[in-house]
Design an enzyme around this catalytic site. Structure first.
Site, PDB file in Angstrom:
ATOM      1  N   TYR A  49       0.820  -1.217   0.000  1.00 42.01           N
ATOM      2  CA  TYR A  49       0.000   0.000   0.000  1.00 42.01           C
ATOM      3  C   TYR A  49       0.853   1.267   0.000  1.00 42.01           C
ATOM      4  O   TYR A  49       0.366   2.346  -0.335  1.00 42.01           O
ATOM      5  CB  TYR A  49      -0.923   0.037   1.218  1.00 42.01           C
ATOM      6  CG  TYR A  49      -1.968  -1.043   1.274  1.00 42.01           C
ATOM      7  CD1 TYR A  49      -2.153  -1.953   0.230  1.00 42.01           C
ATOM      8  CD2 TYR A  49      -2.787  -1.171   2.396  1.00 42.01           C
ATOM      9  CE1 TYR A  49      -3.113  -2.952   0.310  1.00 42.01           C
ATOM     10  CE2 TYR A  49      -3.754  -2.154   2.474  1.00 42.01           C
ATOM     11  CZ  TYR A  49      -3.911  -3.044   1.435  1.00 42.01           C
ATOM     12  OH  TYR A  49      -4.861  -4.025   1.522  1.00 42.01           O
ATOM     13  N   HIS A 107       0.290 -11.605   1.420  1.00 45.43           N
ATOM     14  CA  HIS A 107      -0.704 -10.755   0.749  1.00 45.43           C
ATOM     15  C   HIS A 107      -1.364 -11.460  -0.438  1.00 45.43           C
ATOM     16  O   HIS A 107      -2.585 -11.429  -0.591  1.00 45.43           O
ATOM     17  CB  HIS A 107      -0.034  -9.451   0.294  1.00 45.43           C
ATOM     18  CG  HIS A 107      -1.002  -8.344   0.041  1.00 45.43           C
ATOM     19  ND1 HIS A 107      -0.629  -7.017   0.030  1.00 45.43           N
ATOM     20  CD2 HIS A 107      -2.322  -8.336  -0.207  1.00 45.43           C
ATOM     21  CE1 HIS A 107      -1.689  -6.262  -0.216  1.00 45.43           C
ATOM     22  NE2 HIS A 107      -2.722  -7.039  -0.362  1.00 45.43           N
TER      23      HIS A 107
END
Length: 275
Positions: A49, A107
């Site tokens: 992110y 992830h």
């Protein structure tokens, strides 16, 4: 607001959290500080992110004891073995300015993923107290089954796209059997839930918003958490209010009956979801 707490052997996760993708910098820091001020105690971020530093700054600035905050981060799929995964996580901790996270996730699965190697490293990180709990994200059912079958690291959570238009029944069944939490990201389906006639009709009757109804449908499921992204205090407060919404069995059945085949997050490197 009384947000339910979902408990496994290694964690106690508030069922409603703040998703931070794709916020960055001062905007992200302000959003996290606002959320903590409103009563959120579950913050979700990830290496990819590019906002772990902003989340860390918000945690440092917030007048909330660290022990009250449930913090999740995720390591990107370009670190497919134990050593690279650990190195990536150590950098995440530095950016977050934290001695530990409450939950550490893979992830996305990479085609090169050496699952036993990464799970072994996760178990070591957990034993060292750097990650209180560990889990996976975006694993299709077959790969989740493999990860559980290895019995290397005790997995506490799987994070997947889930909302009123995308069912995850196979994942929910596997996670439930394993005593894991399923965390739903994109729980409002990029805003599509807010236009659905069934959801808006229930919202009107309950004097709630469509977002609150869509989130309440998820929260009504056992061991399911949701992490909607919300930048401004008004939307954050609205989402938090979902914890107070009580849907009837008929409401839940009506939302259950909606088509469950719309996936909004499907990048080129995504796994075979049917596997």
């Amino acid at each position: 607001m009384s947000v339910p707490i979902l408990t496994t052997k290694h964690m106690a996760m508030p069922a409603l959290g703040l998703g931070t993708w794709p916020m960055k910098g001062a905007e992200c820091q302000a959003a996290v500080e606002s959320a903590l001020g409103l009563g959120y105690r579950h913050i979700d971020t990830a290496e990819m992110y590019g906002n772990e530093d902003a989340v860390g700054a918000a945690l440092a600035a917030a007048d909330v004891p660290r022990g009250e905050i449930f913090l999740t981060t995720k390591i990107w799929w370009d670190k497919p073995d134990g050593p690279s995964f650990r190195a990536g996580f150590e950098q995440s901790l530095q950016r977050l300015r934290q001695p530990y996270v409450n939950l550490l996730l893979i992830h996305w699965p990479s085609p090169q993923l050496d699952l036993p190697s990464v799970l072994t490293e996760m178990a070591r990180l957990q034993e060292a107290g750097l990650a209180r709990a560990v889990g996976v994200s975006n694993f299709p059912p077959g790969l989740l089954k493999q990860a559980l079958a290895h019995k290397i690291a005790e997995l506490s959570c799987i994070q997947v796209e889930q909302h009123a238009m995308l069912g995850q029944d196979r994942i929910l069944a596997l996670a439930g059997e394993a005593g894991m939490v399923t965390t739903s990201y994109t729980p409002l389906g990029k805003g599509e839930m807010l236009e659905d006639e069934v959801i808006t009709g229930i919202a009107d009757r309950l004097d709630a918003t469509p977002a609150q109804v869509a989130l309440a449908w998820l929260l009504a499921k056992p061991m399911v958490a949701a992490i909607p992204k919300a930048q401004g205090p008004e939307r954050q407060r609205e989402n938090l209010g979902a914890a107070e919404i009580q849907l009837s069995e008929a409401d839940i059945a009506a939302i259950d009956a909606l088509p469950k085949n719309r996936r909004f997050v499907n990048p080129s490197f995504a796994p075979d979801w049917a596997a």
